[in-house]
Design a protein around this motif. Structure first.
Motif, mmCIF file in Angstrom:
data_model
loop_
_atom_site.group_PDB
_atom_site.id
_atom_site.type_symbol
_atom_site.label_atom_id
_atom_site.label_comp_id
_atom_site.label_asym_id
_atom_site.label_seq_id
_atom_site.Cartn_x
_atom_site.Cartn_y
_atom_site.Cartn_z
ATOM 1 N N GLN A 46 0.817 -1.211 0.000
ATOM 2 C CA GLN A 46 0.000 0.000 0.000
ATOM 3 C C GLN A 46 0.854 1.267 0.000
ATOM 4 N N GLY A 47 0.569 2.150 -0.948
ATOM 5 C CA GLY A 47 1.266 3.415 -1.054
ATOM 6 C C GLY A 47 2.641 3.331 -1.693
ATOM 7 N N ARG A 48 3.041 2.148 -2.133
ATOM 8 C CA ARG A 48 4.356 1.975 -2.747
ATOM 9 C C ARG A 48 4.299 2.352 -4.237
ATOM 10 N N SER A 63 -0.633 3.185 -9.970
ATOM 11 C CA SER A 63 -0.659 3.610 -8.562
ATOM 12 C C SER A 63 -2.049 3.480 -7.940
ATOM 13 N N ASP A 67 -3.393 2.091 -3.729
ATOM 14 C CA ASP A 67 -3.681 3.292 -2.938
ATOM 15 C C ASP A 67 -4.575 3.034 -1.730
ATOM 16 N N GLY A 68 -5.044 1.808 -1.542
ATOM 17 C CA GLY A 68 -5.872 1.478 -0.383
ATOM 18 C C GLY A 68 -7.353 1.741 -0.586
ATOM 19 N N GLU A 164 -7.568 -3.316 -6.393
ATOM 20 C CA GLU A 164 -6.448 -3.290 -5.439
ATOM 21 C C GLU A 164 -5.586 -4.533 -5.634
ATOM 22 N N GLY A 178 4.863 3.315 4.558
ATOM 23 C CA GLY A 178 3.649 3.058 3.791
ATOM 24 C C GLY A 178 3.056 1.698 4.102
ATOM 25 N N ARG A 180 1.537 -1.362 6.515
ATOM 26 C CA ARG A 180 0.723 -1.368 7.718
ATOM 27 C C ARG A 180 0.431 -2.804 8.108
#
Length: 191
Positions: A46-48, A63, A67-68, A164, A178, A180
């Motif tokens: 996530q966010g990479r 992207s 992005d979650g 996703e 980034g 979690r």
């Protein structure tokens, strides 16, 4: 009423001692081992940074698949085979699974999950055939810094489209920026 005489034991013979010795021997032969400690699985993608072989338009960049936002943004590739989506985890990780949330009607019937240490030389960790869309949770065993979905067989006339692309695993104990902790279980399983 008289009691029957109890049988006589030879002097120095005690029943309790042999039973105690037998119990100690049995207990000493049991090996009690705790399972090896394992680091907690972490959502690493996530966010990479993510790239893809193509995108359908400006609103469908790679992207968007990391992005979650599970149902609001997505990556969509051109309408041909093969196509791929790649994420850079930021550091080498031991990979445990990927969760792919496909758009209805634009999913991979056939695809590979691959890993690489340099983004160029790829190792196939899992080959999926007969995918049916929805959410696919794919167990992995392997490691790498880069992880990609290489689509080889589309479900129909559209391209590949992922709401996703989640990659889970462990690093040396420090999740990359980034990352979690593990999210709740996905809503379904694919292959």
């Amino acid at each position: 009423m008289s009691r029957a005489p109890s049988p006589r034991r030879p002097a120095g013979c005690r029943v309790g001692v042999p039973l105690l010795a037998l119990g100690l021997w049995a207990a000493s032969s049991l090996v009690l081992a705790a399972p090896p400690a394992q680091a907690a699985e972490t959502l690493l993608s996530q966010g990479r940074a993510a790239t893809a072989s193509s995108q359908e338009g400006d609103g469908y960049a790679a992207s968007k698949a990391v992005d979650g936002n599970l149902t609001g943004t997505r990556w969509a590739g051109q309408w041909s085979d093969p196509q791929w989506l790649r994420v850079d985890l930021g550091q080498r990780a031991d990979l445990s699974r990927t969760v792919l949330t496909w758009e209805d009607g634009a999913y991979g019937k056939g695809y590979q999950i691959q890993a690489s240490d340099n983004g160029t030389d790829w190792r196939t960790l899992k080959t999926v055939t007969g995918g049916d869309g929805g959410t696919d949770e794919v167990a992995l065993s392997g490691s790498g810094r880069y992880v990609r979905m290489l689509g080889t067989d589309r479900s129909g006339g559209y391209g590949y489209s992922l709401w996703e692309f989640q990659v889970y695993g462990t690093t040396d104990g420090t999740p990359p920026a980034g990352g979690r902790s593990r999210s709740p279980a996905p809503r379904g399983t694919g292959s």
